[in-house]
Design a protein around this motif. Structure first.
Motif, PDB file in Angstrom:
ATOM      1  N   VAL A  98       0.840  -1.202   0.000  1.00  0.00           N
ATOM      2  CA  VAL A  98       0.000   0.000   0.000  1.00  0.00           C
ATOM      3  C   VAL A  98       0.875   1.252   0.000  1.00  0.00           C
ATOM      4  N   VAL A  99       0.376   2.281  -0.646  1.00  0.00           N
ATOM      5  CA  VAL A  99       0.921   3.630  -0.548  1.00  0.00           C
ATOM      6  C   VAL A  99      -0.248   4.549  -0.262  1.00  0.00           C
ATOM      7  N   SER A 100      -0.113   5.378   0.760  1.00  0.00           N
ATOM      8  CA  SER A 100      -1.208   6.270   1.110  1.00  0.00           C
ATOM      9  C   SER A 100      -0.647   7.544   1.730  1.00  0.00           C
ATOM     10  N   SER A 101      -1.543   8.424   2.140  1.00  0.00           N
ATOM     11  CA  SER A 101      -1.112   9.673   2.768  1.00  0.00           C
ATOM     12  C   SER A 101      -0.419   9.422   4.097  1.00  0.00           C
ATOM     13  N   THR A 102      -0.670   8.286   4.696  1.00  0.00           N
ATOM     14  CA  THR A 102      -0.084   7.989   6.002  1.00  0.00           C
ATOM     15  C   THR A 102       0.938   6.866   5.955  1.00  0.00           C
ATOM     16  N   ARG A 103       1.131   6.269   4.771  1.00  0.00           N
ATOM     17  CA  ARG A 103       2.079   5.167   4.666  1.00  0.00           C
ATOM     18  C   ARG A 103       2.875   5.300   3.375  1.00  0.00           C
ATOM     19  N   ARG A 104       4.149   5.598   3.512  1.00  0.00           N
ATOM     20  CA  ARG A 104       5.035   5.666   2.351  1.00  0.00           C
ATOM     21  C   ARG A 104       5.515   4.275   1.999  1.00  0.00           C
ATOM     22  N   GLY A 105       5.607   4.027   0.696  1.00  0.00           N
ATOM     23  CA  GLY A 105       6.140   2.759   0.266  1.00  0.00           C
ATOM     24  C   GLY A 105       7.636   2.667   0.441  1.00  0.00           C
ATOM     25  N   ASN A 106       8.168   1.495   0.211  1.00  0.00           N
ATOM     26  CA  ASN A 106       9.580   1.251   0.445  1.00  0.00           C
ATOM     27  C   ASN A 106      10.482   1.629  -0.734  1.00  0.00           C
ATOM     28  N   TYR A 107       9.888   1.920  -1.869  1.00  0.00           N
ATOM     29  CA  TYR A 107      10.685   2.145  -3.071  1.00  0.00           C
ATOM     30  C   TYR A 107      10.417   3.532  -3.645  1.00  0.00           C
ATOM     31  N   TRP A 108      11.506   4.189  -4.062  1.00  0.00           N
ATOM     32  CA  TRP A 108      11.425   5.559  -4.557  1.00  0.00           C
ATOM     33  C   TRP A 108      12.063   5.691  -5.931  1.00  0.00           C
ATOM     34  N   GLY A 109      11.490   6.594  -6.726  1.00  0.00           N
ATOM     35  CA  GLY A 109      12.134   6.996  -7.957  1.00  0.00           C
ATOM     36  C   GLY A 109      13.246   7.987  -7.665  1.00  0.00           C
ATOM     37  N   GLN A 110      13.916   8.418  -8.723  1.00  0.00           N
ATOM     38  CA  GLN A 110      15.072   9.303  -8.557  1.00  0.00           C
ATOM     39  C   GLN A 110      14.674  10.753  -8.332  1.00  0.00           C
ATOM     40  N   GLY A 111      13.435  11.076  -8.573  1.00  0.00           N
ATOM     41  CA  GLY A 111      12.957  12.445  -8.398  1.00  0.00           C
ATOM     42  C   GLY A 111      13.056  13.244  -9.679  1.00  0.00           C
ATOM     43  N   THR A 112      12.093  14.119  -9.884  1.00  0.00           N
ATOM     44  CA  THR A 112      12.104  15.002 -11.039  1.00  0.00           C
ATOM     45  C   THR A 112      11.709  16.410 -10.589  1.00  0.00           C
ATOM     46  N   GLN A 113      12.433  17.401 -11.061  1.00  0.00           N
ATOM     47  CA  GLN A 113      12.216  18.777 -10.626  1.00  0.00           C
ATOM     48  C   GLN A 113      11.045  19.401 -11.375  1.00  0.00           C
ATOM     49  N   VAL A 114      10.160  20.015 -10.629  1.00  0.00           N
ATOM     50  CA  VAL A 114       9.075  20.818 -11.189  1.00  0.00           C
ATOM     51  C   VAL A 114       9.241  22.238 -10.656  1.00  0.00           C
ATOM     52  N   THR A 115       9.358  23.186 -11.555  1.00  0.00           N
ATOM     53  CA  THR A 115       9.510  24.582 -11.168  1.00  0.00           C
ATOM     54  C   THR A 115       8.409  25.398 -11.819  1.00  0.00           C
ATOM     55  N   VAL A 116       7.662  26.122 -10.984  1.00  0.00           N
ATOM     56  CA  VAL A 116       6.564  26.949 -11.472  1.00  0.00           C
ATOM     57  C   VAL A 116       6.923  28.411 -11.229  1.00  0.00           C
ATOM     58  N   SER A 117       7.029  29.172 -12.299  1.00  0.00           N
ATOM     59  CA  SER A 117       7.396  30.581 -12.177  1.00  0.00           C
ATOM     60  C   SER A 117       6.143  31.450 -12.078  1.00  0.00           C
ATOM     61  N   SER A 118       6.271  32.547 -11.370  1.00  0.00           N
ATOM     62  CA  SER A 118       5.121  33.442 -11.184  1.00  0.00           C
ATOM     63  C   SER A 118       5.054  34.497 -12.270  1.00  0.00           C
TER      64      SER A 118
END
Length: 118
Positions: A98-118
């Protein structure tokens, strides 16, 4: 071993849209978390193994949509009406159970940057 490969981050103006993808090595419950500079990693959205159940944080509800294509073992995060406060590194997360708001899973991706300019 669960492998996750993310793609789709980038720079966008406020009000714009981006779609993140996370390709997994199998079919798992999955989710997205994000971490802004100087802040803790936080829950964004999750989806069940079949896709029948989804959950969102209050901060993104109504603007983001999580979905999956089980034929491709890929989960998506469609992000609309982006705000500068959505700027963060977004991480794909998976677990055999399970993955939920209260339980993080054991496996992660490498991450990707999201930048929002004003």
């Amino acid at each position: 071993q669960v492998q996750l490969v993310e793609s789709g981050g980038g720079l966008v103006q406020a009000g714009g849209s981006l779609r993140l993808s996370c390709a997994a090595s199998g079919r798992f419950p999955m989710g997205w978390f994000r971490q802004a500079p100087g802040k803790e990693r936080e829950f964004v959205a999750s989806i069940s193994r079949t896709g029948a159940s989804t959950s969102y944080s209050d901060a993104v509800k109504g603007r983001f949509t999580i979905s999956r294509d089980n034929a491709k073992n890929t989960v998506y995060l469609q992000m609309n009406s982006l705000k500068p406060e959505d700027t963060a590194v977004y991480y794909c997360n998976a677990d055999p159970f399970v993955v939920s708001s209260t339980r993080r899973g054991n496996y992660w991706g490498q991450g990707t940057q999201v930048t929002v300019s004003s």
